[in-house]
Design an enzyme around this catalytic site. Structure first.
Site, PDB file in Angstrom:
ATOM      1  N   LYS A 277      41.318  40.629  44.083  1.00  0.00           N
ATOM      2  CA  LYS A 277      40.250  39.790  43.529  1.00  0.00           C
ATOM      3  C   LYS A 277      40.198  38.459  44.289  1.00  0.00           C
ATOM      4  CE  LYS A 277      40.348  41.353  38.708  1.00  0.00           C
ATOM      5  NZ  LYS A 277      38.952  41.807  38.643  1.00  0.00           N
ATOM      6  N   ARG A 351      40.443  51.873  33.715  1.00  0.00           N
ATOM      7  CA  ARG A 351      40.092  53.261  33.395  1.00  0.00           C
ATOM      8  C   ARG A 351      41.190  54.221  33.836  1.00  0.00           C
ATOM      9  NH1 ARG A 351      34.694  52.614  36.895  1.00  0.00           N
ATOM     10  NH2 ARG A 351      35.074  50.480  36.227  1.00  0.00           N
TER      11      ARG A 351
HETATM   12  N1  BES Z   1      39.805  43.431  34.226  1.00  0.00           N
HETATM   13  C1  BES Z   1      38.677  43.643  35.048  1.00  0.00           C
HETATM   14  C2  BES Z   1      37.361  43.404  34.312  1.00  0.00           C
HETATM   15  C3  BES Z   1      36.979  41.972  34.065  1.00  0.00           C
HETATM   16  C4  BES Z   1      36.470  41.190  35.078  1.00  0.00           C
HETATM   17  C5  BES Z   1      37.068  41.445  32.805  1.00  0.00           C
HETATM   18  C6  BES Z   1      36.085  39.887  34.829  1.00  0.00           C
HETATM   19  C7  BES Z   1      36.679  40.154  32.545  1.00  0.00           C
HETATM   20  C8  BES Z   1      36.182  39.376  33.557  1.00  0.00           C
HETATM   21  C9  BES Z   1      38.659  45.081  35.564  1.00  0.00           C
HETATM   22  O1  BES Z   1      39.881  45.646  35.783  1.00  0.00           O
HETATM   23  C10 BES Z   1      37.924  45.060  36.858  1.00  0.00           C
HETATM   24  O2  BES Z   1      38.433  44.467  37.775  1.00  0.00           O
HETATM   25  N2  BES Z   1      36.772  45.702  36.918  1.00  0.00           N
HETATM   26  C11 BES Z   1      35.993  45.744  38.090  1.00  0.00           C
HETATM   27  C12 BES Z   1      35.426  47.124  38.213  1.00  0.00           C
HETATM   28  C13 BES Z   1      34.753  47.371  39.521  1.00  0.00           C
HETATM   29  C14 BES Z   1      35.775  47.372  40.644  1.00  0.00           C
HETATM   30  C15 BES Z   1      34.029  48.699  39.455  1.00  0.00           C
HETATM   31  C16 BES Z   1      34.873  44.717  37.936  1.00  0.00           C
HETATM   32  O3  BES Z   1      34.327  44.565  36.852  1.00  0.00           O
HETATM   33  O4  BES Z   1      34.589  44.045  38.925  1.00  0.00           O
HETATM   34 MN    MN Z   2      40.579  45.210  37.758  1.00  0.00          MN
END
Ligand code: BES
Ligand code: MN
Ligand code: ZN
Length: 495
Positions: A277, A351
């Site tokens: 990230k 997931r």
């Molecule tokens: N934990 C995150 C989701 C999230 C992001 C929650 C920002 C709250 C604020 C999750 O694991 C994630 O990183 N999801 C990705 C999915 C994507 C790679 C398809 C996302 O939402 O960017």
């Molecule tokens: Mn994630």
């Protein structure tokens, strides 16, 4: 905070501050009128002078009123005598708490149970007092070297003698809800180096230790290996902290009534893994275990309240970090269900751990399964911080959860789970990919989970936008515990 019930005449109440209502149009409530009589019209004079009009939430702290036993009186506008909306009531209880805190008082007494709230019962107004005062006095200070322990500590509720028993019963439920909410918040607010998968497991075990109605079981990585949880373990590979699969069972019934199973995402820190990230706000990913915290919070509340229902909490817990041994984009893993998954993005890890926990959950022969997860940034874009995303393969279950959200103000909004979206998860090499592209990110995440929940009624709550606040409000909100607990208690009442 401690909460208690009192009955008797308003003027005879010994308290640091008695909170009484003034109706719109400058009319004193019955309790205020009782004080006014004892004070020879002092409150009437204040109201007539225009110091308080009765508008919802308008507050006036009167430091001294002669002829009564309370040290102070808080005159609070409570709107129309015929009744006010639930949101208005929440606002005015919040104002009352603020006023007491603002005056640095340790205790107070509310007469606001007399206020009529449209469509709500006594249990609800009691719960609002307890929930709102507890939320406003909650602090997370474990990691501050200095902290002032002073603050509002006690609230009494003044009611008619005939309501005392009902209010006591409602208080017991509301207190259990506070216990659960505080556990949720303490776990979620806890820094990631202090809230590891092992820590979550210890907390679950400690909870079971304290309550006969709870039993805890923790699976280690070797156990997960034996069960074939290749998807969950693929996320844990990038971390030095061992993953845990925690099960907490609440037994409120002696029979074999099928349980409600709650599955909570427990990623104690989500760096994204190899699909790292960006830096800004990455610290907020300590909250990526709020689904897990919700499950433990609900279980703690149930153990205290003791409803006649069976509930199982399942928490897959791991970190998501980059490492030489971490999963890479293009890796293919085999889930416990036998279905294979091509990992295109290691940041879609929620997931990957949930799917194995959902397959595992079938062994409890669930009545329904509800998973709770900070799953997608897309959900924050779609619904902001107001509504939790709800997706389900069962209309009745979805409607019931939406209704619980409405009743508690902890609302959800349903998104479609149509088969047409499934094709976004097609993979050229495996049974499915773990991401479905930019469009409809919350829906395709749920579509992924839906492939593992075909054997039972299931709902998915995406709490990415509702679980915590940002910036100087970087704290867990306590959601979606109100919705979940309301749903479970309503089910227990009907049974
Ligand atoms: N934990 C995150 C989701 C999230 C992001 C929650 C920002 C709250 C604020 C999750 O694991 C994630 O990183 N999801 C990705 C999915 C994507 C790679 C398809 C996302 O939402 O960017
Ligand atoms: Mn994630
Ligand atoms: Zn995550």
């Amino acid at each position: 905070m401690e909460f208690s019930v009192k009955h008797g005449q308003a003027r005879k109440q010994k308290t640091a501050c008695l909170i009484v209502g003034v109706y719109a149009g400058r009319t004193l409530s019955e309790r205020a009128a009782d004080l006014d009589k004892a004070a020879r019209g002092a409150l009437t004079r204040l109201v007539q002078r225009g110091d308080v009009s009765g508008k919802v939430g308008e507050a006036l702290l009167v430091p001294e009123v002669s002829g009564i036993d309370a040290e102070r009186v808080l005159l609070l506008g409570v709107g129309k005598r015929e009744g006010i909306a639930a949101e208005e009531y929440q606002k005015l209880i919040g104002k009352a708490a603020e006023a007491l805190k603002g005056a640095s008082l340790r205790s107070g007494m509310s007469t606001l149970l007399d206020v009529t709230v449209k469509g709500r019962d006594l249990r609800w107004v009691v719960d609002q007092h307890v929930s709102i005062f507890a939320a406003q006095t909650y602090k997370f200070t474990e990691f501050k070297s200095k902290s002032d322990s002073h603050g509002l500590a006690r609230l009494a509720l003044l009611v008619d003698e005939k309501s005392v028993t009902d209010v006591r019963a409602a208080l017991a439920v509301a207190r259990g809800k506070v216990t659960g909410t505080q556990l949720l918040k303490d776990l979620a607010n806890r820094p990631a180096n202090h809230c590891t998968p092992s820590y979550l497991a210890e907390q679950a075990e400690a909870l079971a230790e304290r309550h006969d109605s709870l039993t805890c079981n923790v699976l280690e990585e070797a156990d997960m290996e034996a069960l074939g949880m290749g998807s969950l373990l693929s996320v844990a590979r990038g971390s030095r902290q061992p993953a845990k699969l925690i099960t907490l069972e609440y037994k409120g019934r002696d029979d074999d009534a099928k349980p409600i199973v709650l599955v909570g995402k427990g990623v104690t820190f989500d760096s994204g893994g190899i699909s790292l990230k960006p830096g800004p706000a990455m610290d907020e990913m300590k909250f990526d275990m709020t689904g897990a915290a919700s499950v433990l919070g609900v279980m703690a509340a149930l153990a205290e309240i003791g409803p006649a229902i069976n509930v199982v909490g399942v928490v897959p817990a791991t970190e998501n970090l980059p490492d030489g041994n971490a999963s890479k984009p293009s890796d293919v893993v085999t889930s416990m269900s036998g279905q294979t998954i091509e990992i295109l993005n290691t940041d879609a890890e929620g997931r990957l751990i949930l799917c194995d926990a959902l397959t595992y959950s079938a062994r409890f022969e669930p009545d329904v399964v509800i998973d709770i997860a900070t799953l997608t940034g897309a959900c924050v874009v779609a619904l902001g911080d107001q509504a939790t995303g709800l997706l389900s393969n069962n209309d009745e279950l979805a409607e019931a959860l939406l209704a619980s959200g409405q009743r508690t103000g902890d609302r959800a909004w349903r998104l479609p789970l149509w088969d047409e979206y499934q094709k976004q998860l097609d993979s050229p090499v495996a049974d499915m990919a773990n991401v479905g592209g930019r469009n409809a990110g919350t829906i395709t995440a749920a579509c992924f989970l839906a492939r593992f929940t075909k054997d039972y009624r299931w709902a998915h709550l995406d709490i990415a936008g509702t679980a915590w606040g940002s910036g100087k409000n970087k704290y867990a909100t306590g959601r979606p515990l109100p919705m979940l607990l309301d749903y479970i208690l309503a089910r227990a009442d009907r049974a």
